[in-house]
Design a protein around this motif. Structure first.
Motif, PDB file in Angstrom:
ATOM      1  N   PRO A  33       0.795  -1.229   0.000  1.00 49.31           N
ATOM      2  CA  PRO A  33       0.000   0.000   0.000  1.00 49.31           C
ATOM      3  C   PRO A  33       0.825   1.275   0.000  1.00 49.31           C
ATOM      4  O   PRO A  33       0.327   2.322  -0.442  1.00 49.31           O
ATOM      5  CB  PRO A  33      -0.827  -0.124   1.283  1.00 49.31           C
ATOM      6  CG  PRO A  33      -0.007  -0.987   2.180  1.00 49.31           C
ATOM      7  CD  PRO A  33       0.659  -1.973   1.264  1.00 49.31           C
ATOM      8  N   PHE A  37       0.018   4.170  -2.437  1.00 47.05           N
ATOM      9  CA  PHE A  37      -0.263   5.513  -1.940  1.00 47.05           C
ATOM     10  C   PHE A  37       0.620   6.534  -2.653  1.00 47.05           C
ATOM     11  O   PHE A  37       0.161   7.616  -3.015  1.00 47.05           O
ATOM     12  CB  PHE A  37      -0.040   5.596  -0.429  1.00 47.05           C
ATOM     13  CG  PHE A  37      -0.313   6.966   0.126  1.00 47.05           C
ATOM     14  CD1 PHE A  37      -1.599   7.348   0.478  1.00 47.05           C
ATOM     15  CD2 PHE A  37       0.712   7.888   0.272  1.00 47.05           C
ATOM     16  CE1 PHE A  37      -1.858   8.624   0.969  1.00 47.05           C
ATOM     17  CE2 PHE A  37       0.469   9.160   0.764  1.00 47.05           C
ATOM     18  CZ  PHE A  37      -0.818   9.533   1.116  1.00 47.05           C
ATOM     19  N   VAL A 114      -8.430   7.659   0.610  1.00 51.98           N
ATOM     20  CA  VAL A 114      -7.534   6.637   1.166  1.00 51.98           C
ATOM     21  C   VAL A 114      -7.729   6.650   2.675  1.00 51.98           C
ATOM     22  O   VAL A 114      -7.605   7.696   3.311  1.00 51.98           O
ATOM     23  CB  VAL A 114      -6.053   6.913   0.841  1.00 51.98           C
ATOM     24  CG1 VAL A 114      -5.181   5.756   1.363  1.00 51.98           C
ATOM     25  CG2 VAL A 114      -5.844   7.096  -0.657  1.00 51.98           C
ATOM     26  N   ARG A 115      -8.055   5.485   3.235  1.00 52.72           N
ATOM     27  CA  ARG A 115      -8.239   5.323   4.672  1.00 52.72           C
ATOM     28  C   ARG A 115      -7.099   4.468   5.215  1.00 52.72           C
ATOM     29  O   ARG A 115      -6.794   3.404   4.667  1.00 52.72           O
ATOM     30  CB  ARG A 115      -9.585   4.665   4.980  1.00 52.72           C
ATOM     31  CG  ARG A 115     -10.775   5.483   4.515  1.00 52.72           C
ATOM     32  CD  ARG A 115     -12.086   4.731   4.698  1.00 52.72           C
ATOM     33  NE  ARG A 115     -12.279   4.342   6.083  1.00 52.72           N
ATOM     34  CZ  ARG A 115     -12.480   3.093   6.493  1.00 52.72           C
ATOM     35  NH1 ARG A 115     -12.495   2.096   5.613  1.00 52.72           N
ATOM     36  NH2 ARG A 115     -12.661   2.821   7.772  1.00 52.72           N
ATOM     37  N   ILE A 116      -6.485   4.943   6.313  1.00 52.76           N
ATOM     38  CA  ILE A 116      -5.300   4.292   6.867  1.00 52.76           C
ATOM     39  C   ILE A 116      -5.479   4.173   8.377  1.00 52.76           C
ATOM     40  O   ILE A 116      -5.832   5.146   9.042  1.00 52.76           O
ATOM     41  CB  ILE A 116      -4.026   5.113   6.566  1.00 52.76           C
ATOM     42  CG1 ILE A 116      -3.907   5.370   5.055  1.00 52.76           C
ATOM     43  CG2 ILE A 116      -2.791   4.412   7.092  1.00 52.76           C
ATOM     44  CD1 ILE A 116      -2.951   6.493   4.715  1.00 52.76           C
ATOM     45  N   GLU A 117      -5.220   2.991   8.929  1.00 48.64           N
ATOM     46  CA  GLU A 117      -5.341   2.777  10.369  1.00 48.64           C
ATOM     47  C   GLU A 117      -4.097   2.071  10.881  1.00 48.64           C
ATOM     48  O   GLU A 117      -3.476   1.277  10.169  1.00 48.64           O
ATOM     49  CB  GLU A 117      -6.579   1.929  10.686  1.00 48.64           C
ATOM     50  CG  GLU A 117      -7.888   2.556  10.236  1.00 48.64           C
ATOM     51  CD  GLU A 117      -9.071   1.641  10.474  1.00 48.64           C
ATOM     52  OE1 GLU A 117      -8.921   0.642  11.220  1.00 48.64           O
ATOM     53  OE2 GLU A 117     -10.149   1.913   9.916  1.00 48.64           O
ATOM     54  N   PRO A 186       0.978   1.650   9.572  1.00 51.62           N
ATOM     55  CA  PRO A 186      -0.309   1.126   9.111  1.00 51.62           C
ATOM     56  C   PRO A 186      -0.412  -0.384   9.211  1.00 51.62           C
ATOM     57  O   PRO A 186       0.554  -1.116   8.974  1.00 51.62           O
ATOM     58  CB  PRO A 186      -0.363   1.571   7.646  1.00 51.62           C
ATOM     59  CG  PRO A 186       1.075   1.667   7.231  1.00 51.62           C
ATOM     60  CD  PRO A 186       1.812   2.145   8.454  1.00 51.62           C
ATOM     61  N   THR A 188      -3.870  -1.474   8.220  1.00 51.71           N
ATOM     62  CA  THR A 188      -4.891  -1.566   7.177  1.00 51.71           C
ATOM     63  C   THR A 188      -4.878  -0.283   6.361  1.00 51.71           C
ATOM     64  O   THR A 188      -4.758   0.813   6.918  1.00 51.71           O
ATOM     65  CB  THR A 188      -6.315  -1.778   7.749  1.00 51.71           C
ATOM     66  OG1 THR A 188      -6.674  -0.649   8.558  1.00 51.71           O
ATOM     67  CG2 THR A 188      -6.403  -3.039   8.570  1.00 51.71           C
ATOM     68  N   VAL A 189      -4.982  -0.428   5.058  1.00 53.26           N
ATOM     69  CA  VAL A 189      -5.049   0.717   4.147  1.00 53.26           C
ATOM     70  C   VAL A 189      -6.093   0.400   3.085  1.00 53.26           C
ATOM     71  O   VAL A 189      -6.028  -0.653   2.444  1.00 53.26           O
ATOM     72  CB  VAL A 189      -3.697   0.996   3.455  1.00 53.26           C
ATOM     73  CG1 VAL A 189      -3.793   2.245   2.580  1.00 53.26           C
ATOM     74  CG2 VAL A 189      -2.573   1.145   4.485  1.00 53.26           C
ATOM     75  N   GLU A 190      -7.053   1.308   2.909  1.00 53.80           N
ATOM     76  CA  GLU A 190      -8.093   1.098   1.901  1.00 53.80           C
ATOM     77  C   GLU A 190      -8.048   2.207   0.861  1.00 53.80           C
ATOM     78  O   GLU A 190      -8.037   3.397   1.203  1.00 53.80           O
ATOM     79  CB  GLU A 190      -9.480   1.070   2.533  1.00 53.80           C
ATOM     80  CG  GLU A 190     -10.592   0.846   1.502  1.00 53.80           C
ATOM     81  CD  GLU A 190     -11.985   1.066   2.065  1.00 53.80           C
ATOM     82  OE1 GLU A 190     -12.842   1.584   1.315  1.00 53.80           O
ATOM     83  OE2 GLU A 190     -12.215   0.722   3.235  1.00 53.80           O
ATOM     84  N   TRP A 213       1.384  -8.139   2.939  1.00 56.68           N
ATOM     85  CA  TRP A 213       0.111  -7.453   2.740  1.00 56.68           C
ATOM     86  C   TRP A 213      -0.848  -8.321   1.939  1.00 56.68           C
ATOM     87  O   TRP A 213      -0.495  -8.838   0.879  1.00 56.68           O
ATOM     88  CB  TRP A 213       0.326  -6.130   2.013  1.00 56.68           C
ATOM     89  CG  TRP A 213       1.014  -5.098   2.842  1.00 56.68           C
ATOM     90  CD1 TRP A 213       2.341  -4.780   2.816  1.00 56.68           C
ATOM     91  CD2 TRP A 213       0.410  -4.266   3.834  1.00 56.68           C
ATOM     92  NE1 TRP A 213       2.611  -3.791   3.732  1.00 56.68           N
ATOM     93  CE2 TRP A 213       1.447  -3.450   4.369  1.00 56.68           C
ATOM     94  CE3 TRP A 213      -0.891  -4.118   4.322  1.00 56.68           C
ATOM     95  CZ2 TRP A 213       1.199  -2.511   5.370  1.00 56.68           C
ATOM     96  CZ3 TRP A 213      -1.131  -3.190   5.317  1.00 56.68           C
ATOM     97  CH2 TRP A 213      -0.098  -2.395   5.835  1.00 56.68           C
TER      98      TRP A 213
END
Length: 220
Positions: A33, A37, A114-117, A186, A188-190, A213
């Protein structure tokens, strides 16, 4: 509810755009990711998306309630995503209690999110010093003058604190110990690409126990 309010509520409910800019398939994405990104970030910069480096940072306080705000990413690499702030701010206290965060980039011109946790840690003092000393003088003085997130009686008092810092430190203010960087590692990355009829493309990366990943498509 009066007629005017009904019309207002209806007009808000009717706001929608049928996205059609691009698509996203598993074959389009990189195996990790961070590389993906980087591709999207470069495309956002090339498209001159306003403040492409702005991201929402969500944290959770000791009371279990979430809060979010916009911050600016200053670096990303294989280690994670880095920003700088006041450690004694609300987000700083949140991260002291719960060292996890969620980031959101929204590049509306490209119909992308882009969502990153992941877990959050402070960067090294050397990294914080290097970035602090690269900032404009006024920003460095502002970091010293402002007790971020604390109440203050007036704008005049805030400006007086700035003048005090300016007189005390001149052109070479040191980085205050309460100011520095955080890095989100990170897990999780969406990547979200808007599509027609709300059938959006969503590709999720999840970090496995071996540090690799896993890529999966999510339903919109």
């Amino acid at each position: 509810m009066n007629t005017q309010n009904q019309q207002k509520d209806k007009s808000i409910a009717d706001l929608r755009i049928d996205y059609s800019h691009a698509s996203l398939s598993e074959a389009d994405t990189a195996t990790d990711p961070i590389t993906q990104f980087g591709r999207w970030f470069d495309e956002a910069m090339h498209a001159e998306v306003p403040e492409a480096n702005a991201m929402s940072l969500a944290t959770v306080g000791s009371n279990g309630r979430p809060s979010s705000r916009i911050v600016l990413i200053k670096q990303f690499d294989e280690r994670g995503f880095t920003w700088f702030t006041n450690f004694e701010s609300r987000k700083g206290h949140d991260l002291e209690q719960h060292p996890y965060g969620a980031l959101l980039f929204h590049w509306i011109a490209l119909e992308r999110q882009v969502r990153i946790e992941g877990r959050v840690e402070k960067v090294s003092d050397d990294e914080s010093d290097a970035y602090f000393n690269s900032r404009p003088l006024q920003s460095r003085l502002g970091a010293i003058a402002s007790a971020q997130s604390e109440t203050i009686a007036s704008r005049e008092l805030l400006e007086a604190e700035y003048t005090k810092a300016e007189r005390q430190f001149g052109d070479n203010p040191p980085r205050p110990k309460h100011w520095g960087g955080y890095r989100l590692f990170p897990d999780t990355v969406e990547f979200w690409q808007g599509r027609r009829s709300r059938l959006h493309d969503r590709i999720l990366y999840t970090l496995d126990v071996n540090g690799g990943w896993l890529r999966q498509r999510l339903q919109p």
